[in-house]
Design a protein around this motif. Sequence first.
Motif, PDB file in Angstrom:
ATOM      1  N   UNK A 159       0.828  -1.202   0.000  1.00  0.00           N
ATOM      2  CA  UNK A 159       0.000   0.000   0.000  1.00  0.00           C
ATOM      3  C   UNK A 159       0.866   1.258   0.000  1.00  0.00           C
ATOM      4  N   UNK A 160       1.920   1.250   0.795  1.00  0.00           N
ATOM      5  CA  UNK A 160       2.783   2.427   0.896  1.00  0.00           C
ATOM      6  C   UNK A 160       3.622   2.624  -0.363  1.00  0.00           C
ATOM      7  N   UNK A 161       4.091   1.535  -0.960  1.00  0.00           N
ATOM      8  CA  UNK A 161       4.846   1.655  -2.203  1.00  0.00           C
ATOM      9  C   UNK A 161       3.953   2.205  -3.320  1.00  0.00           C
ATOM     10  N   UNK A 162       2.709   1.728  -3.406  1.00  0.00           N
ATOM     11  CA  UNK A 162       1.786   2.208  -4.435  1.00  0.00           C
ATOM     12  C   UNK A 162       1.467   3.686  -4.226  1.00  0.00           C
ATOM     13  N   UNK A 163       1.364   4.090  -2.970  1.00  0.00           N
ATOM     14  CA  UNK A 163       1.116   5.509  -2.679  1.00  0.00           C
ATOM     15  C   UNK A 163       2.287   6.358  -3.141  1.00  0.00           C
ATOM     16  N   UNK A 164       3.493   5.844  -2.999  1.00  0.00           N
ATOM     17  CA  UNK A 164       4.667   6.577  -3.456  1.00  0.00           C
ATOM     18  C   UNK A 164       4.679   6.712  -4.970  1.00  0.00           C
ATOM     19  N   UNK A 165       4.236   5.678  -5.649  1.00  0.00           N
ATOM     20  CA  UNK A 165       4.214   5.701  -7.114  1.00  0.00           C
ATOM     21  C   UNK A 165       3.214   6.738  -7.628  1.00  0.00           C
TER      22      UNK A 165
END
Length: 266
Positions: A159-165
């Motif tokens: 979830x956090x990686x996708x938010x960064x993207x």
Amino acid sequence: MSAKARSEKLDRKTYEAELRNLQTELCYLQSWVKSHGERVIIVLEGRDAAGKGGVIKAIAARVSPRVFRVVALPAPTERDRSQIYMQRYMEQFPAGGEIVIFDRSWYNRAGVEHVMGFCTPEQHQRFLALCPMVEKFVVDNGIRLLKIWLEVGQEEQDKRFKARIEDPMRQWKLSPMDLESYGRWYDYSKARDIMLEYTDTEHAPWYLVDANDKRRARLNCISHILSRIPYERIEGKKVKLPPRSDKKQYDDKASLEGRKFVDARY
């Protein structure tokens, strides 16, 4: 607190009230450390996107950077590589009246360097064997050493990686190394477990924090730090503002006429 209550997200109002109370205590801790000449090291480690930066911001937001010093060293230079492995970290150790927070630390060798092949298996094993002895030397010399590992699950990391993207204000946080580590989840899990087996010692224990809820993780980290240091509140002298000089001596408003002011757009 019940398991159900812990599973629910902490609302902002409660979080901010609790954080303010803890940050007040950090100010009392700061005064005690400074007045007693104490030396404290806080090591923050964890998986990528575990929330180390948020924890550090919460700790450092209301205290003096002259007392709470954050260290985030870049990749080692050729000169660094020619030195004793711990040397560049020890150069950052606290003097009297300082708390040094390591945003990643010498434990890079047990984590990213080992998993990504930036050190040899022999260097990795040597680090694991010597690290507890070095930390014993540090603690025996009167430095308080607190080691905290932020543990985040696969689903939350996704979830956090996708938010960064997707978020332009977070994209800078996503490096090629993060993407590479994402695909090596279980390699990092094994490296973490080996690290804990060798370096979770009586004189320098590891404390693990559930970091799946960022707000709770920040509060729990600060609360833990405060609980591990036997500080006392030091009441300072009440400050009394001195009288200003005679305003007739100088017209400080007229002297600014004709100067360039920033446009008042807000």
